[in-house]
Design an enzyme around this catalytic site. Structure first.
Site, PDB file in Angstrom:
ATOM      1  N   GLU A 151       1.195  -1.030   0.084  1.00  0.00           N
ATOM      2  CA  GLU A 151      -0.310   0.187  -0.002  1.00  0.00           C
ATOM      3  C   GLU A 151       0.909   0.905   0.127  1.00  0.00           C
ATOM      4  O   GLU A 151       0.042   2.375  -0.822  1.00  0.00           O
ATOM      5  CB  GLU A 151      -0.971  -0.023   1.150  1.00  0.00           C
ATOM      6  CG  GLU A 151      -2.036  -1.227   1.364  1.00  0.00           C
ATOM      7  CD  GLU A 151      -2.927  -0.732  -0.405  1.00  0.00           C
ATOM      8  OE1 GLU A 151      -3.394   0.137  -0.170  1.00  0.00           O
ATOM      9  OE2 GLU A 151      -3.355  -1.503  -0.875  1.00  0.00           O
ATOM     10  N   SER A 440     -52.870 -29.120  -2.057  1.00  0.00           N
ATOM     11  CA  SER A 440     -53.587 -30.215  -0.644  1.00  0.00           C
ATOM     12  C   SER A 440     -52.308 -30.478   0.345  1.00  0.00           C
ATOM     13  O   SER A 440     -53.174 -31.889   1.728  1.00  0.00           O
ATOM     14  CB  SER A 440     -53.272 -31.877  -1.801  1.00  0.00           C
ATOM     15  OG  SER A 440     -54.767 -32.099  -2.765  1.00  0.00           O
TER      16      SER A 440
END
Length: 731
Positions: A151, A440
């Site tokens: 970084e 059902s």
């Protein structure tokens, strides 16, 4: 006047003439040496002859450019002075606003939720995970080195900003066809911390729609924000030490999968502390900083490993790793822990988050640990069954969906598949969110109401043509799936064959209101139909509601509230805020009615529409369900240990092709339960002995009403023969 020592006379004006000084030959002694030695030699200043300035046009042009240069130079130094004053004032302002280090290390606006399975092992994380405050001295040196190498390699040498880095980033962006501030940012770690702190602007719930919108705005790269980063970064460099700035970065950086900070990420991905990460693990963590969600190893491990390899090369080139250390790390890339690799239970975890109290789940500001009823092995069984059926028995490219719920008789949910896309979070959960017609599969509640009123499993009911006049709609005539009628049948046969006209007759006889009441008390919370089609499952419900209602039949007639949370406590607290050991609630129907219903449902699997769900080594009870136009197909059933529900259909409510509840849903159910029960001894169902019940039947039975079309049965032998014929599969 006498002559002077040098033989020259004074001028008439009285001024002495002095000749140019010359050196005498070495062989010739100077004249009047006494006079010369007594006088100090006079030093003269040699003046450079002035260069004559050009005249004419050339002179005018030169004068003009000199004038312009004086103006430019004046503007430059004055502007520089103004900029420096502004920069100093802005830096002083930000410096005064910066809080103490402890206040900015953990600046989450919401807490985290960690979920444990029934054995106490972590299986899911939600919210913003924070593993605890760390600093460069308390973590692995490899982690610090990896962060700096990837970084900001000049982090310890600059004053918060790197003009060279910014210029290089702009050059790269322009060369790649992007805008100067798009893509590579050239930001130092200090500038990235400035972004993480949103340049000192706190989150305001009244100004932002949510925290995600706030953070997205904080990450926006504009020229104005870049300018603001400069004094803010300088202020941080004056306010904090380099290690303190790095501490803020290590604790606040988002690293994918809901993790905030490197301690949480190390625990989430590798199951270790940040103090114990290896070079390859440190490289993978540092590699997440450029794009946390994209490079998250839980999303794509191979991609995360490739990124980590790049970071390892940077660490080697900058001297943080020897060639041997780098080679070893490259040869053995980091892998996920077992918990992170499992990636199961996403639908279950989402359901927990949606059903728990908001202030301790979705909107928690605390770090919460939830012990759940989740069983990873059962989840794996359900997912494997679903995948196998769709791979081998469903046409390729089908967009049909399915959902599965598995629970214990007390309502403890053990597994939940919310759809075919089982990975990830925030997906549509068809097990708990989809409202679908039940068909059902609703019929057991009609029979439960009748049995609780005193009907028996072997009572007769007419299955024949039936027309009911519905106010406002006109006459309605239900039909059976086969298009045929079967005359007088027992209640067991009617449920076994899923006969529609028999179910409607029975519902009308016992009363629709009572049927609705029984269904609601068993846990069907949806609005139930008011018309006679109620008996045929015209109402909608979720799969988890229906499965929980069937669990009430399994346990002997008591309602259950499906639950997944066993214990909830805050991190650091020994005593739980909440605990639950059972979801059983009040009794709905008598135990005898539940036993009879279980027997009837077992016959539906043994001889009826649910035969595809039969298990080889243990009894099963269940019921199929298929709605009009085959838009929904269900199978819900149970063994003596667990109840499971399966739904299948399309999200857009399109009809299924050739699928009924007794087909693929029953197949998925069977394969799921076979895997779940593989190592369990067979448990009996809580049911009746039909032969003993038939022999004990009273000799006289009163007629049940005009809709039934039944006749009194006077002889137990006739009833016994019906039961025996049913057991033998004879009509």
């Amino acid at each position: 006047m006498s002559s002077s020592g040098n033989g020259r006379r004074p001028s008439s004006s009285g001024r002495r003439l002095v000749a140019d000084r010359r050196s005498a030959p070495a062989s010739q002694a100077p004249r009047n040496s006494a006079t010369q030695s007594s006088q100090k030699p006079r030093r003269t200043r040699k003046r450079r002859a002035a260069r004559p300035r050009p005249t004419g046009l050339r002179g005018w042009i030169g004068a003009f450019f000199r004038f312009i240069w004086r103006i430019i130079w004046g503007l430059i130094w004055r502007s520089t002075a103004v900029v420096m004053l502004i920069l100093g004032a802005a830096t002083s302002y930000y410096y005064a606003q910066l809080p103490d280090l402890a206040a900015v290390v953990d600046a989450r606006h919401r807490g985290s939720v960690t979920m444990l399975d029934r054995d106490g092992t972590v299986f899911a994380w939600r919210g913003d995970q924070f593993g605890g405050a760390i600093d460069p001295a308390s973590v692995s040196p490899h982690l610090v080195n990896a962060i700096v190498a990837t970084e900001d390699r000049r982090f310890y040498r600059h004053l918060g900003i790197s003009p060279r880095g910014i210029a290089s980033a702009i050059r790269i962006n322009l060369s790649e066809g992007r805008g100067p501030l798009s893509g590579h940012g050239g930001s130092t770690i200090t500038q990235q911390v400035a972004k993480l702190m949103c340049l000192g602007v706190p989150f305001d719930a009244t100004a932002w729609e949510n925290e995600a919108a706030y953070e997205q705005d904080c990450r926006r790269t504009t020229l104005w924000r870049k300018l603001q980063e400069v004094p803010f970064s300088l202020a941080m460099e004056f306010r904090y030490s380099k290690d303190e700035i790095l501490s803020i970065y290590m604790n606040r950086a988002f690293l994918g999968a809901g993790t905030r900070g490197f301690e949480a990420a190390a625990q989430r991905y590798f199951g270790v502390s940040a103090a114990a990460v290896s070079p390859q693990q440190a490289a993978m963590l540092a590699g997440l900083l450029v794009a946390p969600s994209y490079y998250a190893p839980t999303r794509n491990l191979e991609r995360a490993q490739r990124r980590a390899a790049t970071v390892l090369r940077l660490m080697e080139s900058q001297g943080y790793l020897s060639a041997t250390e780098a080679a070893i790390a490259q040869a053995e890339p980091a892998t996920l822990s077992n918990a992170a690799r499992q990636d199961r239970g996403g639908a279950f975890a989402d359901w927990i988050m949606s059903t728990g109290p908001d202030f301790l789940t979705r909107d928690t500001t605390e770090d919460v640990i939830i012990g759940t009823t989740f069983d990873p092995a059962m989840q794996a069984a359900a997912e494997a069954a679903l995948a196998n059926v769709f791979e081998n028995q469903v046409r390729e490219g089908s967009e049909a969906q399915a959902a599965i719920v598995v629970m214990s008789a007390d309502g403890a949910v053990r597994a939940m598949v919310g759809g075919r896309d089982t990975a990830g979070t925030g997906l549509f959960n068809r097990a708990s969110q989809a409202m679908r017609q039940t068909g059902s599969s609703f019929k057991p509640f009609v029979y439960a109401a009748a049995l609780d009123l005193g009907w028996r499993f072997d009572d007769l009911i007419l299955d024949g043509p039936l027309t009911i006049n519905i106010p406002g709609s006109g006459p309605w005539s239900p039909e059976n799936y086969t298009g045929e009628f079967y005359g007088e049948v027992t209640l067991t046969e009617a449920l076994e064959r899923s006969l529609n006209t028999a179910a409607v007759r029975l519902s009308e006889e016992v009363g629709r209101d009572l049927v609705r009441t029984v269904a609601a008390e068993f846990g069907i919370e949806s609005d139930l139909a008011a018309g006679p089609a109620l008996a045929l499952g015209a109402s909608e419900a979720t799969l988890i509601e229906m499965t929980g209602a069937y669990a009430g039949i399994l346990n002997g007639g008591s309602a259950v509230l499906p639950y997944g949370v066993q214990e909830l406590r805050l991190v650091g607290d020994a005593d739980p805020l909440f605990a639950q050991v059972s979801g059983i609630q009040e009794r709905v129907i008598s135990e005898n009615a539940a036993r009879q219903l279980t027997y009837m449902m077992s016959m539906a699997v043994t001889e009826g529409t649910g035969q595809r769900a039969r298990l080889r080594d243990r009894p099963v009870a269940g019921k199929t369900g298929t709605t009009n136009s085959q838009r929904d197909a269900w199978f819900i059933g149970f063994t003596g240990d667990y109840v499971a529900g399966v739904w299948m259909g399309y999200d857009d409510n399109s009809p299924l092709t050739g699928v009924t509840g007794g087909g693929l849903p029953a197949e998925i159910w069977r394969q799921t339960m076979e895997r779940i029960h593989a190592d369990l001894p067979a448990s009996p169902l809580l049911t009746i002995d039909p032969v003993a019940e038939a022999l004990a039947r009273p000799q006289t039975v009163l007629p049940r009403g005009t809709l039934l079309g039944t006749a009194p049965q006077d002889e137990a032998e006739q009833i016994l023969m019906r039961v025996l014929n049913g057991l033998l599969g004879r009509n």
